[in-house]
Write a protein that holds these residues in place. Structure first.
Motif, short mmCIF file in Angstrom:
data_model
loop_
_atom_site.label_atom_id
_atom_site.label_comp_id
_atom_site.label_asym_id
_atom_site.label_seq_id
_atom_site.Cartn_x
_atom_site.Cartn_y
_atom_site.Cartn_z
N HIS A 103 0.82 -1.22 0.00
CA HIS A 103 0.00 0.00 0.00
C HIS A 103 0.85 1.27 0.00
CE1 HIS A 103 -3.66 -2.33 1.75
NE2 HIS A 103 -3.67 -2.31 0.44
N LYS A 104 2.11 1.14 0.39
CA LYS A 104 3.01 2.30 0.36
C LYS A 104 3.45 2.63 -1.07
CE LYS A 104 4.70 1.71 5.07
NZ LYS A 104 5.86 1.43 5.96
N ARG A 105 3.23 1.69 -1.98
CA ARG A 105 3.56 1.93 -3.40
C ARG A 105 2.37 2.47 -4.18
NH1 ARG A 105 8.18 1.25 -5.66
NH2 ARG A 105 9.82 -0.04 -4.71
N ALA A 106 1.17 2.00 -3.84
CA ALA A 106 -0.04 2.47 -4.54
C ALA A 106 -1.27 2.05 -3.75
CB ALA A 106 -0.11 1.89 -5.95
N PRO A 107 -2.35 2.82 -3.83
CA PRO A 107 -3.57 2.43 -3.13
C PRO A 107 -4.33 1.34 -3.89
CG PRO A 107 -3.92 4.50 -4.27
CD PRO A 107 -2.46 4.15 -4.47
#
Length: 218
Positions: free
Chosen positions: A116-120
């Motif tokens: 989730h830190k890369r994309a929602p």
């Protein structure tokens, strides 16, 4: 057919004596958006896949790297998505959000927290083996121990702290990464079969003095 006896726990010493498992299929390293799209097209034909992720270890306090690798495996094909190169592309997100494809992993909360830190995205149809093994009496929570209990083979952890952002992944890294995702799928498939047939029983507790005897024998 003889019933499978499921141990509740297994010792590190017992695992050390087991033969090492290896991934028997094809491993594909995915390093571009086009490759990712083709890989996901195949994976979307699978009803169930195993998943895992790897992050470059940090030896500096307070510094955490983003997840570098996402492994997604069918029973004989494993795809290693190098997220540090491609990012979390839309086809990968589509797979993670697809309610029609079961994603099986271990400690998935941690994997998704990093992803989730890369994309929602909103993951769907996910099964965490740490919860799934409980009705079978298995109390251990590590992938290595669960796999050892069920298959009597050892998953090597020697590559766990290697550099997952290296320019080129070594054969050892590729095997390690593929095995972790594939093993999750193997565990799920076996437990599903045991649930269907009822052909298993949970091992009785070993008395404390017998435990000590086993340890001293080793």
């Amino acid at each position: 057919m003889k019933k499978m006896i499921l141990r509740k726990t297994i010792s590190k010493e017992a695992i050390k004596e087991m033969p090492r498992t290896s991934f028997p299929g094809n491993i594909y390293v995915i390093q571009s958006a086009i490759e990712a799209e083709k890989a996901i097209a195949y994976l979307q034909t699978q009803p169930i896949v195993g998943i895992d992720s790897e992050t470059r270890p940090s030896f500096t306090k307070g510094h955490i790297h983003k997840v570098a690798l996402l492994q997604v495996s069918s029973i004989d094909q494993c795809f290693l998505f190098r997220l540090n190169i491609t990012g979390l592309t839309q086809p990968i997100i589509d797979l993670l959000e697809d309610p029609g494809i079961i994603k099986v992993g271990l400690s998935l909360k941690d994997d998704f927290m990093m992803l989730h830190k890369r994309a929602p995205f909103i993951q769907q149809s996910c099964i965490d083996l740490q919860d799934y093994v409980r009705p079978f009496g298995i109390q251990d929570k590590s992938l290595q121990k669960i796999y050892g209990i069920l298959f009597e083979e050892k998953i090597s952890k020697s590559q766990r702290l290697s550099n997952w952002e290296a320019d080129v992944l070594t054969d050892g890294q590729k095997q390690y990464a593929a095995i972790d995702a594939w093993a999750c799928l193997n565990i799920y498939n076996l437990l599903q079969e045991l649930k269907r047939t009822g052909n298993y029983e949970v091992a009785a507790d070993i008395k404390e003095e017998e435990k000590n005897l086993i340890i001293s024998d080793k």
